[in-house]
Design a protein around this motif. Structure first.
Motif, PDB file in Angstrom:
ATOM      1  N   ALA A  39       0.750  -1.369  -0.208  1.00 27.61           N
ATOM      2  CA  ALA A  39       0.030   0.034  -0.003  1.00 27.61           C
ATOM      3  C   ALA A  39       1.021   1.159   0.043  1.00 27.61           C
ATOM      4  O   ALA A  39       0.391   2.261  -0.625  1.00 27.61           O
ATOM      5  CB  ALA A  39      -0.833  -0.016   1.158  1.00 27.61           C
ATOM      6  N   TRP A  43       0.395   4.749  -2.399  1.00 31.33           N
ATOM      7  CA  TRP A  43      -0.303   5.359  -1.401  1.00 31.33           C
ATOM      8  C   TRP A  43      -0.976   6.393  -2.138  1.00 31.33           C
ATOM      9  O   TRP A  43      -2.239   6.800  -2.001  1.00 31.33           O
ATOM     10  CB  TRP A  43       0.430   5.971  -0.265  1.00 31.33           C
ATOM     11  CG  TRP A  43      -0.530   6.406   0.805  1.00 31.33           C
ATOM     12  CD1 TRP A  43      -0.810   7.488   1.424  1.00 31.33           C
ATOM     13  CD2 TRP A  43      -1.279   5.530   1.472  1.00 31.33           C
ATOM     14  NE1 TRP A  43      -1.445   7.624   2.316  1.00 31.33           N
ATOM     15  CE2 TRP A  43      -2.048   6.314   2.586  1.00 31.33           C
ATOM     16  CE3 TRP A  43      -1.591   4.116   1.734  1.00 31.33           C
ATOM     17  CZ2 TRP A  43      -2.990   5.954   3.400  1.00 31.33           C
ATOM     18  CZ3 TRP A  43      -2.347   3.597   2.596  1.00 31.33           C
ATOM     19  CH2 TRP A  43      -3.432   4.560   3.341  1.00 31.33           C
ATOM     20  N   ILE A  46      -3.889   5.234  -3.767  1.00 32.36           N
ATOM     21  CA  ILE A  46      -4.901   4.721  -3.137  1.00 32.36           C
ATOM     22  C   ILE A  46      -5.731   5.832  -2.176  1.00 32.36           C
ATOM     23  O   ILE A  46      -7.053   5.861  -2.272  1.00 32.36           O
ATOM     24  CB  ILE A  46      -4.197   3.870  -1.781  1.00 32.36           C
ATOM     25  CG1 ILE A  46      -3.865   2.615  -2.505  1.00 32.36           C
ATOM     26  CG2 ILE A  46      -5.291   3.379  -0.647  1.00 32.36           C
ATOM     27  CD1 ILE A  46      -3.041   1.693  -1.474  1.00 32.36           C
ATOM     28  N   TYR A  55      -9.618   0.251   1.490  1.00 29.53           N
ATOM     29  CA  TYR A  55      -8.907  -0.526   0.536  1.00 29.53           C
ATOM     30  C   TYR A  55      -7.715  -1.349   1.051  1.00 29.53           C
ATOM     31  O   TYR A  55      -7.652  -2.325   0.664  1.00 29.53           O
ATOM     32  CB  TYR A  55      -8.183   0.847  -0.210  1.00 29.53           C
ATOM     33  CG  TYR A  55      -7.567   0.396  -1.632  1.00 29.53           C
ATOM     34  CD1 TYR A  55      -8.396   0.578  -2.659  1.00 29.53           C
ATOM     35  CD2 TYR A  55      -6.183   0.020  -1.726  1.00 29.53           C
ATOM     36  CE1 TYR A  55      -7.894  -0.057  -3.958  1.00 29.53           C
ATOM     37  CE2 TYR A  55      -5.815  -0.675  -2.725  1.00 29.53           C
ATOM     38  CZ  TYR A  55      -6.452  -0.306  -3.838  1.00 29.53           C
ATOM     39  OH  TYR A  55      -5.952  -0.917  -5.265  1.00 29.53           O
ATOM     40  N   VAL A  56      -7.326  -0.914   2.115  1.00 29.44           N
ATOM     41  CA  VAL A  56      -6.093  -1.694   2.875  1.00 29.44           C
ATOM     42  C   VAL A  56      -6.743  -2.899   3.161  1.00 29.44           C
ATOM     43  O   VAL A  56      -6.347  -3.919   3.361  1.00 29.44           O
ATOM     44  CB  VAL A  56      -5.470  -0.903   3.919  1.00 29.44           C
ATOM     45  CG1 VAL A  56      -4.698  -1.847   4.561  1.00 29.44           C
ATOM     46  CG2 VAL A  56      -4.543   0.288   3.118  1.00 29.44           C
TER      47      VAL A  56
END
Length: 168
Positions: A39, A43, A46, A55-56
């Protein structure tokens, strides 16, 4: 929100969710760390999509299922029991936690993911569907099937559920 902020605020919750997905403390920590590294490298993309924590969480579920498919690991009950005893947020009887850990380990990864997101992470059906990238109807059917399977593999959990209903 920066990735460091997410780690500071939600690391414990992500590890607990990952543990319930993997059944192993070490596996959970590895899963969370792998996902956070992945991630971190993307990032900006995201955060541009909004809801980075969701999302994570979806990355956790996806990576967990991929790992399960690849390795088909089983977790010793003692390891699961020890971690649940250390990490429970609310007081639940030890036998209940042990039974729950064993029962979750007997579900499919998708069923386990739905239950973890719905009842541990306390997401709505819509949020769970978004996190998993499936339809709300799929979340409902997976939840129904997972709860039915839990009733078969861990009937002792029904007594706990009935006790909670009676106290309410």
């Amino acid at each position: 929100m920066e990735v460091e902020e997410l780690v500071r605020a939600r690391y414990g919750a992500l590890v607990r969710a990952a543990f319930l997905l993997t059944g192993s403390r070490e596996g959970a920590e590895d899963l969370v760390q792998d996902v956070l590294v992945r991630a971190g490298t993307r990032w900006p993309r995201i955060t541009d999509r909004g809801h980075p924590e969701a999302y994570v969480r979806r990355m956790l579920v996806t990576q967990s299922i991929d790992t399960w498919r690849k390795w088909h690991r089983e977790v010793p009950a003692g390891e699961a029991t020890a971690y649940l005893l250390q990490s429970a947020a609310e007081p639940v009887a030890v036998p209940t936690r042990v039974a729950l850990a064993r029962a979750l380990a007997r579900l499919t990864p998708k069923q386990r993911a739905v239950l973890v997101l719905r009842y541990v992470e306390d997401l709505t059906e819509v949020a769970t569907a978004e996190a998993l990238g499936v339809a709300v109807g799929t979340v409902k059917s997976q939840t129904r099937d997972a709860l039915a399977r839990l009733r078969v593999v861990a009937p002792e959990l029904l007594a706990v559920e009935d006790g909670v209903k009676e106290e309410s």
